[in-house]
Design a protein around this motif. Structure first.
Motif, PDB file in Angstrom:
ATOM      1  N   THR A 176       0.810  -1.218   0.000  1.00  0.00           N
ATOM      2  CA  THR A 176       0.000   0.000   0.000  1.00  0.00           C
ATOM      3  C   THR A 176       0.841   1.263   0.000  1.00  0.00           C
ATOM      4  OG1 THR A 176      -0.100  -0.148   2.422  1.00  0.00           O
ATOM      5  CG2 THR A 176      -1.943  -1.084   1.176  1.00  0.00           C
ATOM      6  N   HIS A 177       2.144   1.153   0.331  1.00  0.00           N
ATOM      7  CA  HIS A 177       3.000   2.336   0.437  1.00  0.00           C
ATOM      8  C   HIS A 177       4.217   2.272  -0.490  1.00  0.00           C
ATOM      9  CE1 HIS A 177       0.622   2.759   4.084  1.00  0.00           C
ATOM     10  NE2 HIS A 177       1.099   3.971   4.251  1.00  0.00           N
ATOM     11  N   GLU A 178       4.200   1.369  -1.463  1.00  0.00           N
ATOM     12  CA  GLU A 178       5.363   1.216  -2.337  1.00  0.00           C
ATOM     13  C   GLU A 178       5.626   2.446  -3.205  1.00  0.00           C
ATOM     14  OE1 GLU A 178       4.914  -2.367  -4.545  1.00  0.00           O
ATOM     15  OE2 GLU A 178       5.909  -3.593  -3.014  1.00  0.00           O
ATOM     16  N   LYS A 179       4.618   3.272  -3.406  1.00  0.00           N
ATOM     17  CA  LYS A 179       4.827   4.465  -4.244  1.00  0.00           C
ATOM     18  C   LYS A 179       5.784   5.464  -3.592  1.00  0.00           C
ATOM     19  CE  LYS A 179       0.786   7.138  -2.685  1.00  0.00           C
ATOM     20  NZ  LYS A 179      -0.449   7.809  -3.158  1.00  0.00           N
ATOM     21  N   PHE A 180       6.072   5.277  -2.295  1.00  0.00           N
ATOM     22  CA  PHE A 180       6.990   6.189  -1.599  1.00  0.00           C
ATOM     23  C   PHE A 180       8.426   5.677  -1.625  1.00  0.00           C
ATOM     24  CE2 PHE A 180       2.830   6.971   0.373  1.00  0.00           C
ATOM     25  CZ  PHE A 180       2.741   8.341   0.243  1.00  0.00           C
ATOM     26  N   LYS A 181       8.671   4.549  -2.275  1.00  0.00           N
ATOM     27  CA  LYS A 181      10.000   3.965  -2.302  1.00  0.00           C
ATOM     28  C   LYS A 181      10.958   4.811  -3.137  1.00  0.00           C
ATOM     29  CE  LYS A 181      12.354  -0.460  -2.992  1.00  0.00           C
ATOM     30  NZ  LYS A 181      12.186  -1.884  -3.382  1.00  0.00           N
ATOM     31  N   LEU A 182      12.171   4.990  -2.631  1.00  0.00           N
ATOM     32  CA  LEU A 182      13.207   5.756  -3.309  1.00  0.00           C
ATOM     33  C   LEU A 182      14.500   4.954  -3.351  1.00  0.00           C
ATOM     34  CD1 LEU A 182      12.729   9.251  -1.603  1.00  0.00           C
ATOM     35  CD2 LEU A 182      11.927   8.597  -3.877  1.00  0.00           C
ATOM     36  N   THR A 183      15.355   5.265  -4.289  1.00  0.00           N
ATOM     37  CA  THR A 183      16.688   4.675  -4.305  1.00  0.00           C
ATOM     38  C   THR A 183      17.590   5.465  -3.350  1.00  0.00           C
ATOM     39  OG1 THR A 183      17.473   6.073  -6.104  1.00  0.00           O
ATOM     40  CG2 THR A 183      16.367   4.002  -6.705  1.00  0.00           C
ATOM     41  N   LYS A 184      18.702   4.864  -2.989  1.00  0.00           N
ATOM     42  CA  LYS A 184      19.650   5.572  -2.122  1.00  0.00           C
ATOM     43  C   LYS A 184      20.159   6.844  -2.792  1.00  0.00           C
ATOM     44  CE  LYS A 184      21.358   1.474   0.319  1.00  0.00           C
ATOM     45  NZ  LYS A 184      22.552   0.645   0.636  1.00  0.00           N
ATOM     46  N   THR A 185      20.353   6.744  -4.100  1.00  0.00           N
ATOM     47  CA  THR A 185      20.840   7.910  -4.839  1.00  0.00           C
ATOM     48  C   THR A 185      19.837   9.061  -4.778  1.00  0.00           C
ATOM     49  OG1 THR A 185      22.053   6.464  -6.365  1.00  0.00           O
ATOM     50  CG2 THR A 185      21.661   8.740  -7.083  1.00  0.00           C
TER      51      THR A 185
END
Length: 309
Positions: A231-240
């Motif tokens: 439900t919250h995967e849209k907030f995922k970011l890469t380390k970069t």
């Protein structure tokens, strides 16, 4: 000094190993007295913080401490309150021991109440009443004292605080408040099982909460013990991406993530928004029923004619 701990499941992340949401520390209450007036001040404060939130679908679980139960039902009258079956079982067992009931009878009675096919697991109100009547007849021959306790005290709370929520899928069968007990254990480990000053206790709790929210930040970039829930995967970011963001941008992104409200698929809300219920498992369909496409081809079996013998 007493510390009343609340906890909740952090549904925005799951543990990497178990794929289950972790338990987070909720509001804590440090107090001297443990009476109704003290507890109701605490729960009223929490309710006021949720002034713009519908509380009809909120489920609050505790042990059977009378002052706390009364305070919760006063502060959250529209919410569902459930009781820990572990504490109820232990209380019932102790009463049977005090009444000199034999070990065999104790095990039989406790199994009839809390067992897999016991009163707490009854499928409907008719089965519930039948199981209670059956046990009541047995108790009348074993212990009049426990029989009175069962009829006057235990059976009514089992019906409203355990069986009814289970039958409506609000909690699992034989729910316990082991999550809060686990948080209590963690707090005792933080202070090394020793008496500490109030300031030291508050510092230890603060470190625990900060550590939990640091794990949420790590989950956003895919590191640490947790991973983002679907439900919250849209907030995922890469380390970069995270490194190149300014401090203000990171804070704003984390705030959006924390304040994001998602729809629980197990809840259904009426069109006017006034009523929310737990969705039935079959959503009104019979088991195995499927919706056929309008233009799906059907086959009509050729009617056989009966041949003369």
């Amino acid at each position: 000094m007493h510390v009343t701990v609340t906890c909740y499941k952090q549904l925005s992340v799951n543990r990497q190993k178990t794929d289950e949401p972790p338990i987070f520390v909720g509001p804590l209450f440090i107090h001297d007295s443990s009476d109704f007036e003290t507890y109701v001040n605490f729960f009223d404060h929490i309710r006021n913080k949720l002034v713009n939130v519908s509380l009809d679908s909120l489920v609050i679980g505790t042990d059977d401490e009378k002052a706390m139960v009364k305070a919760i039902t006063t502060s959250f009258p529209s919410s569902t309150h459930v009781l820990c079956t572990g504490h109820l079982r232990q209380n019932a067992k102790q009463r049977l021991v005090d009444d000199a009931v034999t070990l065999a009878d104790r095990n039989y009675i406790l199994n009839k109440i809390f067992g897999p096919d016991g009163i707490v697991s009854a499928d409907d109100s008719i089965c519930y009443d039948e199981k209670c009547d059956e046990l009541g007849r047995h108790l009348a021959t074993v212990s009049n004292k426990f029989h009175k306790y069962f009829v006057d005290r235990l059976e009514p709370i089992l019906k409203t605080k355990v069986n009814h929520p289970v039958r409506h899928d609000l909690i699992g069968a034989n729910w316990t408040n082991n999550n809060c007990e686990s948080i209590n254990h963690v707090l005792k480990q933080l202070i090394d099982w020793k008496s500490k000053s109030l300031t030291d206790l508050i510092d230890a709790i603060h470190r625990l909460v900060r550590g939990q929210f640091a794990e949420l930040r790590s989950a956003i970039i895919g590191t640490g013990e947790f991973r983002l829930a679907p439900t919250h995967e849209k907030f995922k970011l890469t380390k970069t991406d995270w490194v190149t963001m300014t401090l203000e941008q990171r804070s704003r992104h984390f705030s959006k993530y924390r304040n994001y409200l998602f729809t629980n698929p197990r809840l259904l809300t009426s069109t006017n928004g006034q009523v929310t219920i737990v969705a039935p498992k079959t959503l009104g369909r019979k088991p195995g029923q499927r919706r056929r496409k309008v233009n799906e081809r059907t086959t009509t079996l050729t009617k056989r004619t009966k041949k003369d013998s």
